[in-house]
Write an enzyme that holds these catalytic residues in place. Structure first.
Site, PDB file in Angstrom:
ATOM      1  N   ARG A  62       0.837  -1.212   0.000  1.00  0.00           N
ATOM      2  CA  ARG A  62       0.000   0.000   0.000  1.00  0.00           C
ATOM      3  C   ARG A  62       0.868   1.257   0.000  1.00  0.00           C
ATOM      4  O   ARG A  62       1.388   1.677   1.034  1.00  0.00           O
ATOM      5  CB  ARG A  62      -0.882  -0.008   1.248  1.00  0.00           C
ATOM      6  CG  ARG A  62      -1.742   1.225   1.434  1.00  0.00           C
ATOM      7  CD  ARG A  62      -2.943   1.269   0.551  1.00  0.00           C
ATOM      8  NE  ARG A  62      -3.774   0.089   0.705  1.00  0.00           N
ATOM      9  CZ  ARG A  62      -4.670  -0.313  -0.218  1.00  0.00           C
ATOM     10  NH1 ARG A  62      -4.839   0.380  -1.326  1.00  0.00           N
ATOM     11  NH2 ARG A  62      -5.389  -1.402  -0.013  1.00  0.00           N
ATOM     12  N   HIS A 155      -0.121   3.704 -10.363  1.00  0.00           N
ATOM     13  CA  HIS A 155      -1.097   4.061  -9.308  1.00  0.00           C
ATOM     14  C   HIS A 155      -0.420   4.922  -8.228  1.00  0.00           C
ATOM     15  O   HIS A 155      -0.361   4.550  -7.051  1.00  0.00           O
ATOM     16  CB  HIS A 155      -1.621   2.742  -8.726  1.00  0.00           C
ATOM     17  CG  HIS A 155      -2.886   2.829  -7.938  1.00  0.00           C
ATOM     18  ND1 HIS A 155      -3.013   3.600  -6.807  1.00  0.00           N
ATOM     19  CD2 HIS A 155      -4.089   2.218  -8.118  1.00  0.00           C
ATOM     20  CE1 HIS A 155      -4.234   3.446  -6.318  1.00  0.00           C
ATOM     21  NE2 HIS A 155      -4.904   2.608  -7.106  1.00  0.00           N
ATOM     22  N   GLU A 257      -3.035   9.024 -10.819  1.00  0.00           N
ATOM     23  CA  GLU A 257      -2.550   7.852 -11.554  1.00  0.00           C
ATOM     24  C   GLU A 257      -2.599   8.094 -13.052  1.00  0.00           C
ATOM     25  O   GLU A 257      -3.618   8.534 -13.579  1.00  0.00           O
ATOM     26  CB  GLU A 257      -3.442   6.646 -11.205  1.00  0.00           C
ATOM     27  CG  GLU A 257      -3.621   6.463  -9.705  1.00  0.00           C
ATOM     28  CD  GLU A 257      -4.763   5.518  -9.363  1.00  0.00           C
ATOM     29  OE1 GLU A 257      -5.023   4.586 -10.131  1.00  0.00           O
ATOM     30  OE2 GLU A 257      -5.401   5.724  -8.315  1.00  0.00           O
TER      31      GLU A 257
HETATM   32  O1  TA6 Z   1      -7.308   3.670  -8.487  1.00  0.00           O
HETATM   33  C1  TA6 Z   1      -8.351   3.786  -7.603  1.00  0.00           C
HETATM   34  C2  TA6 Z   1      -8.761   2.427  -7.142  1.00  0.00           C
HETATM   35  O2  TA6 Z   1      -9.130   1.623  -8.235  1.00  0.00           O
HETATM   36  C3  TA6 Z   1      -9.893   2.608  -6.126  1.00  0.00           C
HETATM   37  O3  TA6 Z   1     -11.143   2.184  -6.572  1.00  0.00           O
HETATM   38  C4  TA6 Z   1      -9.372   1.966  -4.869  1.00  0.00           C
HETATM   39  O4  TA6 Z   1     -10.070   0.983  -4.304  1.00  0.00           O
HETATM   40  C5  TA6 Z   1      -7.899   1.785  -5.120  1.00  0.00           C
HETATM   41  O5  TA6 Z   1      -7.675   1.753  -6.483  1.00  0.00           O
HETATM   42  C6  TA6 Z   1      -7.057   0.831  -4.331  1.00  0.00           C
HETATM   43  O6  TA6 Z   1      -7.143  -0.486  -4.768  1.00  0.00           O
HETATM   44  P1  TA6 Z   1      -6.409  -1.640  -3.962  1.00  0.00           P
HETATM   45  O7  TA6 Z   1      -6.723  -2.902  -4.694  1.00  0.00           O
HETATM   46  O8  TA6 Z   1      -4.933  -1.323  -4.001  1.00  0.00           O
HETATM   47  O9  TA6 Z   1      -6.947  -1.601  -2.569  1.00  0.00           O
END
Ligand code: TA6
Length: 282
Positions: A62, A155, A257
């Site tokens: 994360r 991301h 992103e």
């Molecule tokens: O990029 C945004 C997103 O797709 C959100 O919908 C959000 O849930 C996030 O990514 C994080 O995803 P993850 O699978 O890393 O918890």
């Protein structure tokens, strides 16, 4: 490797440490080819890495810059955001000079990826630092003999001083898919996007350059070949439901992103695609 590029460890996981003589530093995890930290010359770390991030070599980490490939989010049958962020990449090239340091990490299909996604591919993620810049490039080659399509994103989790006090400029007039509102298509009318609630938006046909303004500092965000930009902040309730983020983590992060989501990238056999995101700290 050189004295500007070395293998190190972060929370027990191998990382490549890039440094330049002007004091810029970045850490790139081999797991996911994920940049975990980037400090521009004379500055402070500008990427958010959750203090509760899990470093077990299996779970997605994360924070930093997860590489979403070959699927963005839940837009397909693959694990969320694809598998690239949960694979071990290999270092395929490193270079350093007086003003830069760059490392390239590679990932290719194997039995496990083909069980999820039946295609032959080679992916390369290049990370370059120097001065106030971070340059990220994802390249994908179709090494098979049939075409395939994919969606992808860098991301990027930016570290912010206070999410409620920032403004993102450059998105006015764009159409966006509002994932926080049932996927409705909307039009951005604000001069600057502010964060005072959950934001989960995919802006389409984004301009190449955006500006993130904060109190006394800013970040220029430049993208090439990524037609979409995703803005994400989970805000209070969604953040509380994210196990690997502290309850107030949403105040310290904002994802901007570079993405290719609405129109999947189609790659013929033997063809390559690349997309780039650059951050310039100000
Ligand atoms: O990029 C945004 C997103 O797709 C959100 O919908 C959000 O849930 C996030 O990514 C994080 O995803 P993850 O699978 O890393 O918890």
């Amino acid at each position: 490797m050189t004295d500007q590029i070395e293998v190190a460890e972060l929370h027990g996981q191998p990382v490549i440490k890039l440094q330049t003589p002007d004091g810029a530093v970045a850490l790139v995890s081999l797991f996911g080819a994920q940049v975990l930290s980037w400090t521009p010359a004379g500055g402070e770390d500008r990427l958010y890495l959750s203090p509760q991030a899990v470093f077990d070599g299996r779970s997605a980490i994360r924070g930093g810059v997860p590489v979403c490939f070959p699927q963005f989010g839940d837009r397909g049958p693959l694990p969320r955001h694809g598998f690239a962020r949960q694979r071990r990449w290999v270092v395929s090239n490193t270079r350093a000079g007086k003003e830069y340091a760059v490392a390239t990490l590679s990932l290719a299909d194997d039995d496990e990826t083909r069980a999820l996604w039946p295609h032959a591919f080679a992916a390369e993620m290049s990370v370059a630092i120097g001065g106030s810049r971070l340059d990220l490039e994802l390249e994908v080659t179709n090494t098979g003999d049939a075409p395939f399509a994919f969606t992808a994103a860098l991301h990027t989790y930016l570290k912010v001083r206070e999410a409620e006090a920032l403004r993102i400029e450059g998105l006015r007039g764009l159409e966006y898919t509002d994932a926080a509102d049932g996927g409705r298509l909307k039009k951005e009318t604000g001069i600057g996007v502010v964060i005072d609630d959950e934001v989960d938006r995919i802006y389409h046909h984004a301009p190449p350059t955006l500006l993130l303004r904060e109190d006394h500092r800013a970040m220029g965000i430049h993208a090439e070949n990524f037609p979409d930009v995703v803005i994400w902040n989970p805000w209070v309730d969604k953040c509380a439901a994210v196990a690997d983020m502290p309850a107030d983590g949403f105040r310290r992060m904002l994802c901007i992103e570079a993405a290719a989501v609405r129109e999947p990238v189609e790659l013929a056999a033997g063809a390559s695609w690349w997309g780039r995101q650059s951050l310039v700290a100000m």
